[in-house]
Design a protein around this motif. Structure first.
Motif, PDB file in Angstrom:
ATOM      1  N   CYS A 192       7.419  -7.764  41.614  1.00 31.48           N
ATOM      2  CA  CYS A 192       7.650  -9.099  42.160  1.00 31.48           C
ATOM      3  C   CYS A 192       6.302  -9.791  42.328  1.00 31.48           C
ATOM      4  N   PHE A 193       6.089 -10.877  41.602  1.00 28.82           N
ATOM      5  CA  PHE A 193       4.829 -11.603  41.660  1.00 28.82           C
ATOM      6  C   PHE A 193       4.953 -12.840  42.543  1.00 28.82           C
ATOM      7  N   GLU A 194       3.882 -13.135  43.259  1.00 24.94           N
ATOM      8  CA  GLU A 194       3.718 -14.416  43.936  1.00 24.94           C
ATOM      9  C   GLU A 194       2.314 -14.913  43.633  1.00 24.94           C
ATOM     10  N   SER A 195       2.139 -16.214  43.630  1.00 28.89           N
ATOM     11  CA  SER A 195       0.822 -16.781  43.364  1.00 28.89           C
ATOM     12  C   SER A 195       0.481 -17.809  44.436  1.00 28.89           C
ATOM     13  N   HIS A 196      -0.746 -17.703  44.968  1.00 28.23           N
ATOM     14  CA  HIS A 196      -1.185 -18.593  46.045  1.00 28.23           C
ATOM     15  C   HIS A 196      -2.586 -19.115  45.736  1.00 28.23           C
ATOM     16  N   ILE A 197      -2.761 -20.409  45.895  1.00 28.41           N
ATOM     17  CA  ILE A 197      -4.072 -21.039  45.746  1.00 28.41           C
ATOM     18  C   ILE A 197      -4.467 -21.635  47.093  1.00 28.41           C
ATOM     19  N   PHE A 198      -5.686 -21.321  47.535  1.00 28.12           N
ATOM     20  CA  PHE A 198      -6.216 -21.868  48.786  1.00 28.12           C
ATOM     21  C   PHE A 198      -7.324 -22.855  48.436  1.00 28.12           C
ATOM     22  N   LEU A 199      -7.192 -24.071  48.935  1.00 28.00           N
ATOM     23  CA  LEU A 199      -8.130 -25.138  48.583  1.00 28.00           C
ATOM     24  C   LEU A 199      -8.771 -25.709  49.840  1.00 28.00           C
ATOM     25  N   ASP A 200     -10.105 -25.626  49.900  1.00 29.56           N
ATOM     26  CA  ASP A 200     -10.846 -26.161  51.048  1.00 29.56           C
ATOM     27  C   ASP A 200     -10.906 -27.684  50.999  1.00 29.56           C
TER      28      ASP A 200
END
Length: 204
Positions: free
Chosen positions: A20-28
């Motif tokens: 099970c894949f999840e993808s997260h991007i954190f942007l300052d």
């Protein structure tokens, strides 16, 4: 960022009943006074071409203690969850170290307490986090090889990959040398220095 989005799109096409894949991007600096900044809008503008999100407004918008969270289900066989975490600098500290704390907390304090994933499978110890910078490209094959190693050898707790620059020419030649020095010398020194500092603090 385009490199990262292209890699995420390839992962979203992987068919697996066990993973099970999840993808997260954190942007300052992506939210200011409850409004998305230019950086956030630029990123969202790439989603249609890179991830085939035809209507970005179909996603879920959630205001959070750190800023704003946008989430979608990507088209593809595994219907991967894709989230963009837009950080407000007045609410949470900048830089990647604090982002690391955020996604570690997401796994340890949130997902693990749900006990089941979105497929209804029980959560176990086989949960892994792959972190990259925005300009790094990776393939489903490399991710599967990494997962295979981690699952076969339970004594492995973390892996640091070696980065290779794309392109050709003198600048790339220099980058290869610079990256090699950083990988073989600087990272080792940083680790030894950190461990030494810990032991010094533990010394009575």
């Amino acid at each position: 960022m385009q490199q990262l989005l292209d890699s995420i799109q390839k992962i979203s096409q992987v068919t697996s009943a066990k993973i099970c894949f999840e993808s997260h991007i954190f942007l300052d600096g992506a939210v200011r006074e409850n409004k998305m900044t230019e950086f956030a809008l630029q990123l969202i503008g790439l989603l249609n071409d890179a991830l085939h999100i035809n209507d970005v407004l179909e996603g879920t918008k959630t205001w959070t203690p750190y800023g704003l969270k946008l989430s979608w289900r990507l088209p593809g066989p595994n219907k991967m969850i894709f989230c963009i975490h837009l950080k407000d600098s007045t609410k949470v500290k900048k830089k990647k170290r604090w982002s690391q704390i955020m996604y570690m907390s997401y796994i340890l304090d949130f997902l693990s307490k749900q006990h089941v994933d979105r497929y209804g499978n029980q959560f176990d110890t086989n949960n892994f986090i792959l972190t990259t910078d925005a300009d790094v490209q990776f393939t489903p094959e490399s991710v599967e090889a990494l997962l295979d190693l981690m699952l076969r050898d339970t004594s492995v707790g973390a892996v640091c990959a070696r980065t290779y620059p794309l392109g050709s020419g003198p600048v790339v030649w220099y980058q290869k040398f610079e990256y090699a020095v950083g990988h073989w010398f600087q990272k080792v020194f940083d680790f030894i220095d950190d461990v030494t500092s810990v032991f010094e603090k533990l010394t009575f």
